[in-house]
Design a protein around this motif. Structure first.
Motif, PDB file in Angstrom:
ATOM      1  N   VAL A 285       0.865  -1.026  -0.010  1.00  0.00           N
ATOM      2  CA  VAL A 285       0.040   0.070   0.002  1.00  0.00           C
ATOM      3  C   VAL A 285       0.985   1.256   0.065  1.00  0.00           C
TER       4      VAL A 285
ATOM      5  N   HIS B 240      -6.124  -6.446  -2.483  1.00  0.00           N
ATOM      6  CA  HIS B 240      -5.655  -4.989  -2.444  1.00  0.00           C
ATOM      7  C   HIS B 240      -6.691  -4.173  -3.819  1.00  0.00           C
TER       8      HIS B 240
ATOM      9  N   ASP C  56      -7.984  -0.246  -0.191  1.00  0.00           N
ATOM     10  CA  ASP C  56      -6.904  -0.163   1.085  1.00  0.00           C
ATOM     11  C   ASP C  56      -7.468  -0.202   2.392  1.00  0.00           C
TER      12      ASP C  56
END
Length: 297
Positions: free
Chosen positions: A27, A100, A103
């Protein structure tokens, strides 16, 4: 010698694990490269995460997530950081975070041991219990009174699993139904397609407040479960989680989180300007005295 070798092996493993944890930052790496922070939101989880009259994501959890996003931006030293929203459902929200696709999941998701196998959670922003929404003229007050009746819950939720388990163990012969979302479940109760809807009581109060005639519905029963609700995030980015956890703790200690609570639970909220009039319960108040992401469930 064997003892020393064993100690050396353990130390090497610990150092390797720590190095891998530091290296894994999907991230944060994406954000540093100019990518957007993606917030998964819900459609009808009032007042946590829902759509207003303009179909814009709003709510208590959405506000919390926007503050978390600002903290991440500041921590990374970014002049700008795009933030985008993506709709999630109870059925796909965990997969969205695990893969993903998003987030942060900013809704009303329970932090429990089963889910922690796949995703991570930060400090709870609410603690609730699952109860029953019924029509105002219903005589049902507790779970056993649904025997032989229809009880709906939302697909992919912990209250659904809890009532299915109770139904099996107590031989209640309840016809347990699944709805795709909270709004559909309430509609089923209103239309007589179900005799009750089991869900987190705070969500039930929010859903009632959003209906055309709130006086036709009520919340009954003792809590079937205790639910610590928390923002969900990927399990494989400990550095990202550290930033989020520290910001949640700061918000609680500075009482910014309390102000957000008052905004969404004690004051008029969109789209109808109705107030839920729900002061903070003792469960959350006590938990926030020592804010942590660790929950005993």
């Amino acid at each position: 010698m064997l003892r020393m070798a064993a100690r050396t092996g353990v130390a090497t493993w610990v150092l390797a694990a720590a190095a891998n944890a530091l290296a894994s930052a999907p991230v944060l790496d994406k954000l540093r490269q100019g990518g957007a922070l993606v917030i998964a939101h819900r459609e009808s989880s009032t007042p946590f995460s829902y759509l207003d009259a303009d179909k814009k994501p709003v709510g208590y959890a959405v506000d919390v997530c926007l503050k978390l996003a600002e903290a991440v931006k500041k921590e990374l030293g970014l002049k700008a950081m795009p933030v985008t929203f993506k709709m999630a459902t109870p059925a796909n929200r965990i997969a969205m975070i695990e893969s993903h696709e998003a987030d942060l999941e900013c809704g009303s998701t329970t932090n429990n041991a089963e889910r922690r196998q796949k995703v991570a959670f930060t400090v709870p922003h609410y603690i609730t219990g699952s109860r029953f929404l019924v029509r105002a003229d219903s005589g049902v007050e507790e779970l056993p009174q649904f025997e032989g009746k229809k009880l709906v819950s939302t697909k992919g939720t912990t209250p659904l699993k809890a009532v299915q388990q109770a139904n099996r163990e107590r031989l209640l012969r309840i016809n347990v139904l699944e709805a795709p979302d909270h709004a559909k479940a309430v509609e089923m109760v209103e239309k007589g397609e179900a005799d009750g809807f089991v869900m987190d009581d705070v969500l039930l109060y929010g859903l009632i407040a959003s209906r055309p005639d709130p006086s036709k519905l009520k919340v009954v029963g003792k809590p079937l479960t205790i639910e610590p609700l928390a923002i969900m995030l990927p399990k494989d980015d400990p550095a990202f989680k550290h930033i989020v956890d520290e910001e949640m703790k700061r918000m609680v200690r500075s009482r910014e989180a309390h102000a957000l609570y008052e905004k969404w639970f004690e004051k008029p909220i969109p789209p109808k300007g109705t107030s839920l009039n729900l002061p903070m319960n003792y469960l959350l108040r006590d938990f926030w005295k020592y804010p942590t992401d660790q929950v005993p469930f």
